[in-house]
Motif scaffolding. Structure first.
Motif, PDB file in Angstrom:
ATOM      1  N   GLU A  95       0.835  -1.203   0.000  1.00 36.86           N
ATOM      2  CA  GLU A  95       0.000   0.000   0.000  1.00 36.86           C
ATOM      3  C   GLU A  95       0.873   1.257   0.000  1.00 36.86           C
ATOM      4  OE1 GLU A  95      -3.482   2.203  -0.136  1.00 36.86           O
ATOM      5  OE2 GLU A  95      -3.390   0.020  -0.154  1.00 36.86           O
ATOM      6  N   ALA A  96       1.909   1.255   0.865  1.00 34.79           N
ATOM      7  CA  ALA A  96       2.766   2.434   0.998  1.00 34.79           C
ATOM      8  C   ALA A  96       3.787   2.549  -0.126  1.00 34.79           C
ATOM      9  CB  ALA A  96       3.493   2.397   2.343  1.00 34.79           C
ATOM     10  N   GLY A 151      -8.051  -4.261  -1.220  1.00 38.30           N
ATOM     11  CA  GLY A 151      -7.050  -5.150  -0.637  1.00 38.30           C
ATOM     12  C   GLY A 151      -7.651  -5.977   0.482  1.00 38.30           C
ATOM     13  N   PRO A 152      -6.875  -6.825   1.133  1.00 39.92           N
ATOM     14  CA  PRO A 152      -5.446  -7.046   0.909  1.00 39.92           C
ATOM     15  C   PRO A 152      -5.193  -7.822  -0.398  1.00 39.92           C
ATOM     16  CG  PRO A 152      -6.249  -8.565   2.565  1.00 39.92           C
ATOM     17  CD  PRO A 152      -7.388  -7.647   2.257  1.00 39.92           C
ATOM     18  N   TYR A 153      -3.978  -7.673  -0.922  1.00 40.23           N
ATOM     19  CA  TYR A 153      -3.630  -8.280  -2.207  1.00 40.23           C
ATOM     20  C   TYR A 153      -2.724  -9.488  -1.982  1.00 40.23           C
ATOM     21  CZ  TYR A 153      -5.524  -3.808  -3.499  1.00 40.23           C
ATOM     22  OH  TYR A 153      -6.365  -2.729  -3.615  1.00 40.23           O
ATOM     23  N   PRO A 154      -2.999 -10.596  -2.690  1.00 40.34           N
ATOM     24  CA  PRO A 154      -2.285 -11.854  -2.420  1.00 40.34           C
ATOM     25  C   PRO A 154      -0.812 -11.837  -2.793  1.00 40.34           C
ATOM     26  CG  PRO A 154      -3.723 -12.084  -4.346  1.00 40.34           C
ATOM     27  CD  PRO A 154      -4.031 -10.761  -3.725  1.00 40.34           C
ATOM     28  N   HIS A 155      -0.423 -10.985  -3.728  1.00 37.80           N
ATOM     29  CA  HIS A 155       0.983 -10.942  -4.138  1.00 37.80           C
ATOM     30  C   HIS A 155       1.281  -9.574  -4.756  1.00 37.80           C
ATOM     31  CE1 HIS A 155      -0.759 -11.726  -8.095  1.00 37.80           C
ATOM     32  NE2 HIS A 155      -1.313 -12.821  -7.601  1.00 37.80           N
ATOM     33  N   ALA A 158      -0.533  -8.409  -7.930  1.00 37.32           N
ATOM     34  CA  ALA A 158      -1.920  -7.991  -7.687  1.00 37.32           C
ATOM     35  C   ALA A 158      -1.965  -6.566  -7.148  1.00 37.32           C
ATOM     36  CB  ALA A 158      -2.593  -8.950  -6.712  1.00 37.32           C
ATOM     37  N   ALA A 159      -1.004  -6.225  -6.282  1.00 35.17           N
ATOM     38  CA  ALA A 159      -0.932  -4.857  -5.752  1.00 35.17           C
ATOM     39  C   ALA A 159      -0.579  -3.870  -6.866  1.00 35.17           C
ATOM     40  CB  ALA A 159       0.103  -4.785  -4.633  1.00 35.17           C
ATOM     41  N   TYR A 160       0.327  -4.273  -7.752  1.00 32.55           N
ATOM     42  CA  TYR A 160       0.698  -3.421  -8.884  1.00 32.55           C
ATOM     43  C   TYR A 160      -0.527  -3.176  -9.776  1.00 32.55           C
ATOM     44  CZ  TYR A 160       2.650  -2.173 -13.440  1.00 32.55           C
ATOM     45  OH  TYR A 160       2.900  -1.554 -14.637  1.00 32.55           O
ATOM     46  N   ALA A 161      -1.270  -4.248 -10.083  1.00 31.30           N
ATOM     47  CA  ALA A 161      -2.476  -4.113 -10.906  1.00 31.30           C
ATOM     48  C   ALA A 161      -3.471  -3.166 -10.238  1.00 31.30           C
ATOM     49  CB  ALA A 161      -3.107  -5.480 -11.149  1.00 31.30           C
ATOM     50  N   ALA A 162      -3.613  -3.295  -8.933  1.00 29.83           N
ATOM     51  CA  ALA A 162      -4.517  -2.409  -8.195  1.00 29.83           C
ATOM     52  C   ALA A 162      -4.050  -0.965  -8.285  1.00 29.83           C
ATOM     53  CB  ALA A 162      -4.605  -2.852  -6.735  1.00 29.83           C
TER      54      ALA A 162
END
Length: 333
Positions: A95-96, A151-155, A158-162
């Motif tokens: 997130e950060a 979130g939370p994102y599994p990997h 996934a966070a990048y896509a978000a």
């Protein structure tokens, strides 16, 4: 008469440096926003920069997430090409380190642009994942819109896509709310493959999305697979600067993807065997890897039709990247 002035961010990255040279070669003047003096030296020293040093100036913006970070940098510019954004690197706080920087960096430059009446257009490097459905049942285009992910994102990916979805959705909100004097063009590439002139070690050449393309050439095995969706870095750079053309009217998205039907990662092995037999024999490319190709039916044909060009094919992407790797490897030997 000197061509218009572009403020460009992210110019030491894979896409960013190639886009910088594309802009300079088309006659634009460029003010490159960098984080430090060392980045200025890196760009100035690169071979492709040499013919254009008189068209190139720099501004240091150490923290692109701060409100008003670009207030000085945007003064007097005609266009902005905003490429800087976090990559999908593992971190202890996605997130950060990934999501918030992507959103804040984009909004920071948009709100600075709002204060500068000379700006006619902002081109933003988005991504296929900004518009990718959770379950794609068929081809989708750059004009698809997805709701905000949670979130939370599994990997990390996934966070990048978000981060890309959220940055794109906040850009759309900005346009609707602020009704800026400039238009916004989003460039949405799949995995970007091709030489990166600022990568001067073999490890650096094999980093980022080139690691996906070259992995099977070095024995990497990934049975879980990755989407077989690729585009040459030259084509992505071309679209960023073509997106400044006055014939692009209004706010528009352009996808960048070689083939909606996808490619097979493992075919890189046969391509390299065919075009680089000596390097294979010497072990520069040890081969032996395998990566499952997953579908990502992203239809970017609208970009080809609009600008009247064809995306470079997968074989060309592999040849250009492998040739550059072999050159760097030979220099290091």
């Amino acid at each position: 008469m000197a061509k218009e002035l572009i403020l460009a961010t992210g110019t030491t990255g894979h896409v960013g440096y190639r886009t910088l040279i594309e802009a300079l070669s088309k006659g634009y003047r460029v003010r490159a926003a960098v984080r430090s003096e060392s980045k200025i030296a890196e760009i100035k020293a690169a071979k492709s920069t040499q013919p254009y040093l008189d068209q190139l100036t720099f501004v240091i913006v150490p923290n692109i997430e701060k409100d008003g970070a670009f207030d000085e940098a945007v003064k007097g510019v005609d266009y902005i090409v905003h490429i800087a954004s976090p990559l999908a690197r593992p971190s202890d706080d996605d997130e950060a380190n990934i999501i918030q920087p992507a959103i804040k960096g984009t909004l920071s430059i948009l709100y600075s642009a709002l204060k500068e009446p000379s700006i006619k257009r902002v081109v933003i490097t988005s991504s296929v994942v900004a518009v990718m459905p959770d379950q794609a049942t068929g081809p989708y285009t750059p004009d698809n819109v997805e709701k905000d992910p949670q979130g939370p994102y599994p990997h990390t990916f996934a966070a990048y896509a978000a981060s890309k979805k959220l940055a794109y959705n906040r850009t759309r909100d900005f346009i609707a709310k602020e009704k800026p004097q400039f238009t916004v063009v989003n460039i949405m590439p799949t995995f970007v493959v091709g030489p990166n002139e600022l990568a001067t070690t073999t490890d650096a050449v094999r980093s980022g999305s080139n690691a996906l393309a070259l992995g099977v050439l070095f024995g990497a095995k990934n049975p879980n697979g990755m989407p077989g969706a690729v585009v040459h870095v030259d084509d992505v750079a071309f679209l960023h600067i073509a997106g400044l053309d006055p014939k692009v009217k209004g706010n528009k998205n352009f996808g960048a993807n070689y083939d909606v039907n996808g490619i097979e990662w493992d075919t890189a092995i046969d391509i390299v065997k065919k075009h680089f037999p000596a390097e294979v024999e010497k072990g520069v490319f040890p081969l032996g890897g395998s990566q499952t190709s997953l579908p990502m039916p992203f239809d970017a044909s609208g970009s080809e039709k609009f600008f009247g060009f064809k995306f470079k094919d997968w074989e060309t992407q592999v040849i250009d990247t492998a040739r550059y790797y072999a050159k760097v490897a030979a220099a290091a030997a």
